[in-house]
Design a protein around this motif. Structure first.
Motif, mmCIF file in Angstrom:
data_model
loop_
_atom_site.group_PDB
_atom_site.id
_atom_site.type_symbol
_atom_site.label_atom_id
_atom_site.label_comp_id
_atom_site.label_asym_id
_atom_site.label_seq_id
_atom_site.Cartn_x
_atom_site.Cartn_y
_atom_site.Cartn_z
ATOM 1 N N ASP A 213 83.089 18.828 104.772
ATOM 2 C CA ASP A 213 82.613 17.547 104.241
ATOM 3 C C ASP A 213 83.424 17.197 102.994
ATOM 4 N N LEU A 214 84.231 16.144 103.115
ATOM 5 C CA LEU A 214 85.046 15.660 101.995
ATOM 6 C C LEU A 214 84.654 14.244 101.590
ATOM 7 N N LYS A 215 83.524 13.777 102.067
ATOM 8 C CA LYS A 215 83.105 12.412 101.752
ATOM 9 C C LYS A 215 82.865 12.259 100.249
ATOM 10 N N GLY A 216 83.081 11.048 99.770
ATOM 11 C CA GLY A 216 82.804 10.775 98.368
ATOM 12 C C GLY A 216 83.895 11.216 97.420
ATOM 13 N N ASN A 217 85.095 11.526 97.956
ATOM 14 C CA ASN A 217 86.246 11.847 97.120
ATOM 15 C C ASN A 217 87.223 10.673 97.156
ATOM 16 N N ASN A 218 88.037 10.561 96.131
ATOM 17 C CA ASN A 218 88.995 9.454 96.041
ATOM 18 C C ASN A 218 90.332 9.879 96.640
ATOM 19 N N LEU A 219 90.331 10.125 97.948
ATOM 20 C CA LEU A 219 91.535 10.601 98.628
ATOM 21 C C LEU A 219 92.593 9.503 98.650
ATOM 22 N N THR A 220 93.810 9.846 98.243
ATOM 23 C CA THR A 220 94.880 8.851 98.200
ATOM 24 C C THR A 220 95.432 8.546 99.584
ATOM 25 N N ASP A 221 95.322 9.487 100.501
ATOM 26 C CA ASP A 221 95.754 9.264 101.883
ATOM 27 C C ASP A 221 94.650 8.481 102.595
ATOM 28 N N LYS A 222 94.879 7.190 102.812
ATOM 29 C CA LYS A 222 93.826 6.321 103.324
ATOM 30 C C LYS A 222 93.459 6.630 104.776
ATOM 31 N N ARG A 223 94.401 7.144 105.546
ATOM 32 C CA ARG A 223 94.048 7.551 106.914
ATOM 33 C C ARG A 223 93.108 8.747 106.876
ATOM 34 N N LEU A 224 93.415 9.706 106.016
ATOM 35 C CA LEU A 224 92.537 10.869 105.874
ATOM 36 C C LEU A 224 91.175 10.431 105.351
ATOM 37 N N TYR A 225 91.178 9.506 104.396
ATOM 38 C CA TYR A 225 89.919 8.976 103.848
ATOM 39 C C TYR A 225 89.049 8.421 104.972
ATOM 40 N N LYS A 226 89.672 7.689 105.897
ATOM 41 C CA LYS A 226 88.927 7.082 106.991
ATOM 42 C C LYS A 226 88.459 8.135 107.988
ATOM 43 N N LEU A 227 89.312 9.111 108.275
ATOM 44 C CA LEU A 227 88.928 10.199 109.176
ATOM 45 C C LEU A 227 87.730 10.964 108.631
ATOM 46 N N VAL A 228 87.777 11.266 107.347
ATOM 47 C CA VAL A 228 86.687 12.007 106.702
ATOM 48 C C VAL A 228 85.377 11.257 106.850
ATOM 49 N N ASP A 229 85.456 9.942 106.763
ATOM 50 C CA ASP A 229 84.248 9.127 106.801
ATOM 51 C C ASP A 229 83.697 8.965 108.212
ATOM 52 N N GLN A 230 84.579 9.018 109.216
ATOM 53 C CA GLN A 230 84.154 8.639 110.565
ATOM 54 C C GLN A 230 84.220 9.759 111.594
ATOM 55 N N CYS A 231 84.967 10.806 111.328
ATOM 56 C CA CYS A 231 85.287 11.756 112.396
ATOM 57 C C CYS A 231 84.737 13.153 112.132
ATOM 58 N N LYS A 232 84.866 13.982 113.160
ATOM 59 C CA LYS A 232 84.387 15.354 113.090
ATOM 60 C C LYS A 232 85.428 16.253 112.428
ATOM 61 N N THR A 233 84.970 17.455 112.075
ATOM 62 C CA THR A 233 85.819 18.390 111.341
ATOM 63 C C THR A 233 87.108 18.699 112.077
ATOM 64 N N LYS A 234 87.050 18.886 113.377
ATOM 65 C CA LYS A 234 88.255 19.246 114.129
ATOM 66 C C LYS A 234 89.331 18.176 113.986
ATOM 67 N N GLN A 235 88.924 16.925 114.076
ATOM 68 C CA GLN A 235 89.887 15.835 113.970
ATOM 69 C C GLN A 235 90.461 15.746 112.557
ATOM 70 N N VAL A 236 89.617 15.993 111.557
ATOM 71 C CA VAL A 236 90.098 15.991 110.176
ATOM 72 C C VAL A 236 91.104 17.114 109.969
ATOM 73 N N LEU A 237 90.791 18.307 110.468
ATOM 74 C CA LEU A 237 91.695 19.447 110.297
ATOM 75 C C LEU A 237 92.987 19.267 111.078
ATOM 76 N N ASP A 238 92.911 18.634 112.247
ATOM 77 C CA ASP A 238 94.136 18.329 112.992
ATOM 78 C C ASP A 238 95.055 17.452 112.145
ATOM 79 N N TYR A 239 94.462 16.471 111.489
ATOM 80 C CA TYR A 239 95.263 15.580 110.640
ATOM 81 C C TYR A 239 95.822 16.340 109.434
ATOM 82 N N VAL A 240 94.984 17.150 108.790
ATOM 83 C CA VAL A 240 95.432 17.937 107.632
ATOM 84 C C VAL A 240 96.598 18.830 108.023
ATOM 85 N N ARG A 241 96.487 19.449 109.187
ATOM 86 C CA ARG A 241 97.542 20.348 109.667
ATOM 87 C C ARG A 241 98.859 19.605 109.861
#
Length: 535
Positions: A213-241
């Protein structure tokens, strides 16, 4: 602490029945503590392995707590405790320590010397740091939510092979350390409502991580920000990777951090995740020319003066008062910067719907014969008269302001001074709509109501320069939010926009194709927040 020999009834009952548990809670216990302190007979209960004192006015935990050497669970939540004694290190059998919802602003270093400790909960206190947990190798769960941490707690050690859960919600943490990758058993990580701006790629090395859970952070990567808000952990980690920077090479994670590992990760990313990531970007959508798209014909007179031009049409714009001002500032910024004060190139924008249907002509005309209605003026001028008018205005303004230099459009006059012919762009009725590098026609003036835009870039030395400047302009245009807002299922304002760019052809006097923009060689953009989609 109560020095009286009077034993509390709750304590006496546990002592007589040789029970292993003692729970002290509520208003009556709080009243006793306030009157005479905690009953010291508690600390003579040698068989006690579970002690729970909660929802009282207890402020100080006595040093004698260290006498309860058989304690495995110590629950002290919802009191008013401000410090813990160093003697807590004597509780060598302690497995669970819950001191949540108190007033703790620091912890004793001795907290790191509890070899059986599996669970610590210091949520809702005033803590800023946690003693090093390197030696507490059986630790499974750490809850430090709703405190004052600005840095990640000292728990990132490979020795903590059992650590599965970390809750840091509601702190002020600014950075997630790359060393988190050593926590190979981590399954649950809550970092919501902190101050994190960048997520390290090493987070994806936590192979067992199931809930992030990374919601409520001021992430500069706007795609990651949107993924964090809308998607599941696996999809977020795929993007992080795939997309987040790494600072270390983790050689113990099946090749991750190596070229081979990166290929494996890329191949394993699911199509669904790719689609989600692609959706969370700005789009430059390239459309083919249509029968209604204007074609630019280059005539011979301009070839020796300012021979290079590229152009395109931008469809379905959505301007408002604020972003239209941003749009104007963007053009000024590019002219002063990448266009080198118009010495290198000039960018011009027109309301396409104000240009008569038909093809355009790029040519050069002697200044006394060239006529146009300049931008911001209400009458027709010859280019020669306009030049003299602008020069007079510039001299008057310079004297009035007591300056040695020209400003505004006047500072570009030297670029055409003394030229026998001026480059210009004509519409299908032979009206001049552009006089580069000085001005556009007022007839095709852009406004907040413009929906479709014609853009041209001209230059005297290189077509590739024109293409590069146009690429830059369109990319910045969409990232500033001037395209068509992408669909958003949530009620939040969209973060991503869609710019529809229609190709424009340039032909010679005989109608032979010279080039088209954008071509497949344009928009080689490294910015991962922008996706180019070709029709």
């Amino acid at each position: 602490m109560n020095s009286s020999t009077d034993i509390w009834s709750e304590v006496d009952q546990v002592k007589k029945e040789k029970r292993h548990e003692l729970v002290l809670s509520g208003a009556e216990i709080s009243k006793k503590i306030k009157t005479c302190g905690l009953d010291n007979n508690i600390f003579s209960l040698d068989n006690l392995n579970f002690l729970n004192i909660n929802q009282t006015c207890l402020k100080i935990v006595p040093d004698e707590i260290g006498m309860l050497e058989n304690l495995t669970t110590l629950v002290l939540h919802s009191n008013a405790i401000s410090t813990l004694p160093k003697t807590i290190s004597n509780l060598k059998k302690l497995k669970v320590l819950d001191c949540s919802r108190n007033a703790l602003d620091s912890l004793p270093q001795e907290l790191s010397l509890l070899p059986q400790l599996t669970t610590i909960n210091f949520g809702s206190n005033l803590l800023t740091e946690l003693p090093c947990q390197l030696q507490n190798t059986k630790l499974i769960s750490v809850d430090l939510s709703n405190n004052k941490f600005q840095t990640f707690p000292d728990v990132c050690y490979a020795e903590l092979i059992h650590l599965m859960e970390i809750n840091l919600k509601g702190n002020e943490i600014k950075e997630l350390p790359s060393s988190i990758s050593v926590l190979l058993s981590l399954k649950h990580l809550n970092l919501s409502d902190n101050c994190i701006t960048v997520v390290p790629g090493e987070l994806a090395y936590c192979q067992k991580l199931k809930e992030l859970d990374l919601k409520g952070n001021n992430l500069t990567d706007k795609r990651l920000y949107k993924l964090v808000d809308q998607c599941k952990t696996k999809q977020v980690l795929d993007y992080v990777r795939q997309h987040c920077p790494t600072t270390t090479i983790n050689s113990s994670n099946d090749g991750k951090g190596t070229k081979k590992g990166k290929r494996t990760q890329k191949n394993s990313e699911s199509d669904a995740t790719k689609q989600i990531i692609d959706n969370l970007t700005h789009k430059l959508r390239i459309l083919r020319t249509t029968d209604s798209t204007p074609v630019i014909k280059i005539l011979d007179p301009v070839k020796s003066i300012r021979p290079h031009i590229v152009a395109c049409v931008v469809r379905n714009l959505t301007f408002n008062e604020d972003n239209f001002k941003t749009f104007i500032r963007l053009q000024t910024k590019l002219h002063e910067g990448i266009c080198e004060k118009r010495n290198l190139a000039t960018l011009a924008t027109h309301d396409l719907d104000l240009i008569p249907p038909g093809d355009l002509t790029y040519t050069a005309i002697p200044p006394k014969q060239l006529k146009l209605k300049p931008l911001g003026r209400n009458k027709l001028y010859t280019a020669a008269n306009l030049f003299e008018q602008l020069k007079t205005e510039a001299d008057n303004l310079r004297r009035e302001k007591k300056r040695n230099v020209y400003s505004g459009i006047h500072k570009y006059l030297y670029l055409i001074e003394g030229k026998p012919q001026f480059p210009c762009l004509l519409d299908s009725s032979n009206q001049v709509i552009s006089l580069p590098p000085i001005t556009n026609s007022d007839i095709t003036k852009m406004s907040v109501n413009t929906k479709n835009m014609f853009v041209e870039v001209t230059n005297g030395t290189s077509q590739q320069t024109c293409r590069h400047i146009m690429d830059t302009f369109l990319k910045e245009l969409v990232t500033l939010g001037i395209g068509l807002p992408q669909c958003n299922d949530s009620e939040e304002q969209t973060l991503f926009y869609d710019l529809q760019i229609e190709q424009v052809k340039v032909v010679d006097v005989e109608g032979n194709l010279k080039h088209v923009y954008p071509s497949r060689n344009d928009f080689n953009i490294e910015d991962k927040s922008v996706t180019v989609i070709r029709d």
